[in-house]
Design an enzyme around this catalytic site. Structure first.
Site, mmCIF file in Angstrom:
data_model
loop_
_atom_site.group_PDB
_atom_site.id
_atom_site.type_symbol
_atom_site.label_atom_id
_atom_site.label_comp_id
_atom_site.label_asym_id
_atom_site.label_seq_id
_atom_site.Cartn_x
_atom_site.Cartn_y
_atom_site.Cartn_z
ATOM 1 N N ILE A 168 5.168 -6.387 -3.123
ATOM 2 C CA ILE A 168 5.018 -6.985 -1.803
ATOM 3 C C ILE A 168 3.548 -7.173 -1.426
ATOM 4 O O ILE A 168 3.156 -8.227 -0.918
ATOM 5 C CB ILE A 168 5.748 -6.131 -0.751
ATOM 6 C CG1 ILE A 168 7.257 -6.324 -0.869
ATOM 7 C CG2 ILE A 168 5.286 -6.498 0.660
ATOM 8 C CD1 ILE A 168 8.062 -5.483 0.097
ATOM 9 N N ASP A 169 2.718 -6.171 -1.681
ATOM 10 C CA ASP A 169 1.341 -6.232 -1.191
ATOM 11 C C ASP A 169 0.545 -7.356 -1.848
ATOM 12 O O ASP A 169 -0.070 -8.184 -1.161
ATOM 13 C CB ASP A 169 0.648 -4.891 -1.418
ATOM 14 C CG ASP A 169 1.236 -3.785 -0.565
ATOM 15 O OD1 ASP A 169 1.872 -4.101 0.449
ATOM 16 O OD2 ASP A 169 1.083 -2.609 -0.922
ATOM 17 N N LEU A 220 -2.134 -9.771 -9.563
ATOM 18 C CA LEU A 220 -0.817 -10.018 -8.966
ATOM 19 C C LEU A 220 0.227 -9.188 -9.690
ATOM 20 O O LEU A 220 0.571 -9.463 -10.837
ATOM 21 C CB LEU A 220 -0.487 -11.507 -9.055
ATOM 22 C CG LEU A 220 0.802 -11.989 -8.384
ATOM 23 C CD1 LEU A 220 0.786 -11.696 -6.885
ATOM 24 C CD2 LEU A 220 0.997 -13.489 -8.624
ATOM 25 N N SER A 221 0.727 -8.154 -9.010
ATOM 26 C CA SER A 221 1.614 -7.193 -9.673
ATOM 27 C C SER A 221 3.079 -7.566 -9.574
ATOM 28 O O SER A 221 3.911 -6.980 -10.259
ATOM 29 C CB SER A 221 1.419 -5.808 -9.034
ATOM 30 O OG SER A 221 1.922 -5.798 -7.710
ATOM 31 N N GLY A 222 3.427 -8.505 -8.698
ATOM 32 C CA GLY A 222 4.827 -8.805 -8.461
ATOM 33 C C GLY A 222 5.440 -7.970 -7.354
ATOM 34 O O GLY A 222 6.638 -8.075 -7.090
ATOM 35 N N LYS A 267 -25.866 -8.082 30.624
ATOM 36 C CA LYS A 267 -24.524 -7.496 30.623
ATOM 37 C C LYS A 267 -24.576 -6.120 31.278
ATOM 38 O O LYS A 267 -25.464 -5.310 30.991
ATOM 39 C CB LYS A 267 -24.006 -7.400 29.190
ATOM 40 C CG LYS A 267 -22.530 -7.085 29.062
ATOM 41 C CD LYS A 267 -22.074 -7.221 27.605
ATOM 42 C CE LYS A 267 -20.581 -6.986 27.447
ATOM 43 N NZ LYS A 267 -20.136 -7.158 26.037
ATOM 44 N N CYS A 323 -17.475 -10.455 28.601
ATOM 45 C CA CYS A 323 -16.550 -9.771 27.693
ATOM 46 C C CYS A 323 -16.007 -8.459 28.259
ATOM 47 O O CYS A 323 -15.075 -8.454 29.034
ATOM 48 C CB CYS A 323 -17.215 -9.547 26.331
ATOM 49 S SG CYS A 323 -16.015 -9.288 24.982
#
Length: 706
Positions: free
Chosen positions: A360-361, A356-358, A114, A175
């Site tokens: 968006i994230d 899981l907090s409810g 390369k 590349c």
């Protein structure tokens, strides 16, 4: 005379140092290429050892095992009667090069090093390799004895050369060389090279694919030629996801497109193309002909082999195709999901656990896992036996056959809502409803007992009990009470990840998923070692703005109706007391800036290379309709103060999928200090000076560069 050639290029899911697996995938790709009539096969960059070996390239074991794999390839019947082009590191005169090794029928034709190395952003190739700085120069390379025994060759050409077959001329471009201002294909094409090949290790970023495609189209649009791109795919063992997208182009047209996101470990793309199409395209351009007549000659390795058949008039030729681009929302749905799948199947774990907090994230993270389950089920329905075998191993059931993504989600995905006295019924319900819709195994956990126990220890030692701000406490007390809740959640997440399967009598543990987005990391709006600390984070490189768009995409495409209420709710950490059951705390109020502003700061800081003053100069123009220069100055100074105060958190941030090019990921992508003079006294004073000099009409009274 033969005119038409069938060429093959690949996207392979190689894995750093997985020499057995990498060899198998290379051989499978060659076998598929031959079955489709190809006489030339191109593979990804450093495919033998894997692109992401990093400091393992320093170890002598790595090139040794690469040559052992090369020996296996040379002696395999699969590799006979096809030119094979593979990638590996090679030491030449005690210098390590990133190379292509081209061979045919147990003979090495050329080792091509390369010439231009990627050394920005996520790439550190100059740390491990040296560029070949001798254009059109070839030296003798003395082969290891294990290879000499197979090939009967003592030396082979090493350097910047091209292959000259009986019917055409082929040259390698690797590349970064495609992205360089003076790409090798320019001079190679002028010297009569008709087929260009590019072996890549190019990663996915949102909205990046069009750049790669445009570069390849333009590489052949001006002076003609055939261009093949091979690329790494999948998770090579780090934060990056290599997104395949193998392609074949001719004379500025795309004729074959590979998948950008796929669970197939081996993808082979072929096209049958007419060499006369290249020649007639070039002959029409007088300017190209004039330049070509003056071009310097490359060293040609003559190969007694033809890519075309003696009589190939009736082979089909190509038709141009329109490249199919994914939307950013589709990219978020597919890229991180494929990355999670690779990580899960290679980690030996039994699934994922997500707090899981409810919000968006965490909901977006849950949707990405659900998208992963959808892709796994699609692959199984399409007959992918390897994916099915992995699923059965992960769930520990040799006869399991998932009938739906929800069913699979229930086996490999655990979500938990960690309530405290500061949590609302709204977030509790949203988390519960989302878990039901995606099918995850859901837990409701109350952390109050654990929090009070920790605070009780503090009280016994100090004789004091801190209060929240709304109850008369100081800012320091308020922050400490929020942080202890967040850190207790991290401890419980790992406890349940390790033991929840054991409690159900099932084998294996779970990988803990984080869900801090790129903007919150940039601002430092997270608690060090809280539940943002996890094993991996699929959204850590994605902006809040893009996550909101992704949630809307999931509503429309995954039929997850609960996401509507999640999308409309204000983001909140729920770490401070409620008022009559209602949330008072919101993320944007806590941060002192909006998510839209944060994205702007991130792009200016990283992509536009702005310090405080240059960012101020750009934003007084961008925000001129909304804010006065003094207000812009205050916002810029506040951002840099908060950024520098919290920069230390990036040293411990969870490894995240890299999707955004303003990611603040420490030590890998964003090489900035973590200990600052947070007053920025000189810089802020200069901004204030300029604000005072700006007249009422917004024009500075002095030169901005004085």
């Amino acid at each position: 005379m033969g005119r038409k050639v069938t060429l093959a290029t690949c996207a392979l899911n190689q894995w750093a140092l997985d020499f057995d697996g990498n060899l198998d995938r290379i051989l499978k790709s060659i076998e598929i290429a031959k079955s489709k009539g190809a006489t030339y096969r191109l593979g990804p960059e450093l495919e033998i050892c894997g692109y992401g070996c990093s400091d393992h390239f320093y170890e002598s074991d790595t090139p040794l095992h690469c040559f052992q794999v090369l020996e296996e390839l040379l002696t395999s019947p699969v590799t006979q009667d096809i030119i094979c082009d593979v990638g590996m590191p090679v030491m030449h005169r005690n210098v390590r090069y990133n190379c292509r090794v081209l061979f045919l029928n147990k003979k090495i034709l050329l080792i091509r090093p390369k010439m231009m190395l990627a050394n920005n952003g996520n790439y550190r190739e100059l740390r491990w390799f040296t560029p070949w700085n001798k254009p059109r120069h070839v030296e003798d390379y003395f082969l290891p004895r294990m290879i000499q025994r197979v090939t009967g060759q003592e030396t082979v050409p090493f350097g910047d050369a091209v292959l000259s077959t009986k019917d055409t001329c082929i040259a390698s471009e690797m590349c970064e060389e495609l992205w360089a201002p003076n790409s090798p294909h320019i001079n190679m094409g002028l010297d009569g090279v008709e087929i260009f090949t590019n072996s890549s290790g190019s990663h996915h970023e949102l909205r990046k694919a069009y750049v790669r495609v445009d570069l390849i189209k333009s590489a052949t649009a001006k002076s003609g030629g055939i261009y093949l791109l091979a690329n790494q795919k999948g998770c090579d063992g780090d934060r990056l996801y290599y997104d395949g997208c193998a392609l074949i182009a001719i004379n500025g047209d795309i004729v074959a497109q590979g998948a950008q996101f796929s669970l197939e470990d081996v993808e082979v793309l072929t096209a049958t193309l007419d060499l006369e199409d290249v020649r007639s395209f070039r002959a029409e351009s007088s300017s190209r002909s004039i330049l070509a007549s003056q071009s310097e000659t490359y060293y040609r390795v003559k190969v007694d082999f033809a890519l075309s058949a003696p009589c190939d008039l009736f082979l089909p030729s190509y038709e141009p195709i329109q490249w199919r681009y994914h939307t950013p929302e589709e990219e978020i749905s597919l890229g991180p999901a494929c990355w999670l799948w690779d990580y899960l199947r290679r980690s030996g774990q039994a699934g994922f656990l997500l707090p899981l907090s409810g919000g968006i994230d965490s909901s977006a993270t849950a949707c990405i896992v659900f998208s992963m389950c959808r892709q796994v089920c699609f692959a199984i329905q399409n007959g992918n036996q390897q994916v099915l075998a992995y699923v059965r191993r992960i769930v520990g059931e040799p006869d399991f056959m998932p009938q739906s993504p929800r069913e699979l989600c229930g086996r490999i995905f655990t979500t938990c809502y960690m309530a405290s006295e500061n949590s609302s019924l709204d977030t509790f319900s949203r988390a519960k409803d989302l878990a039901e819709q995606i099918g995850s195994y859901h837990l409701n956990i109350n952390i109050d007992t654990a929090v009070k126990a920790v605070m009780g220890i503090f009280s016994i030692v100090t004789g004091k009990w801190p209060k929240f701000r709304v109850n008369g406490g100081t800012t320091r007390e308020n922050l400490a009470l929020q942080n202890v809740q967040a850190r207790v959640r991290m401890v419980l997440a790992y406890l349940f990840a390790q033991l929840s399967h054991w409690a159900k009598g099932k084998p294996g543990g779970l990988l803990v998923l984080g869900s801090a987005n790129v903007d919150e990391c940039l601002r430092g709006y997270l608690t060090k070692y809280d539940c943002s600390s996890a094993d991996i984070n699929p959204i850590g490189g994605i902006s809040k703005t893009d996550l909101r768009s992704f949630i809307q995409y999931c509503i429309e495409n995954f039929n997850l109706s609960v996401l509507r209420s999640i999308l409309s709710a204000p983001p909140t950490a729920e770490l401070e007391p409620l008022a009559d059951g209602q949330i008072l705390q919101t993320d944007e109020a806590d941060m002192g800036m909006t998510y839209a502003e944060l994205s702007m700061y991130g792009k200016l800081r990283k992509i536009s290379k702005c310090g405080p003053y240059s960012m101020f100069c750009k934003l007084i123009h961008t925000w001129r309709e909304a804010y006065s220069p003094a207000q812009v100055a205050a916002k810029v100074k506040y951002f840099f103060r908060m950024y520098s105060i919290n920069r230390h958190k990036m040293t411990t941030v969870t490894p995240a999928y890299h999707a955004e090019n303003y990611s603040p990921d420490d030590n890998r992508f964003d090489l900035r200090p973590f200990l600052y003079n947070t007053s920025w006294s000189w810089q802020f004073r200069y901004i204030d000076q300029k604000v005072s000099e700006i007249s009422d009409d917004g024009v500075s009274q002095s030169d901005s560069l004085d």
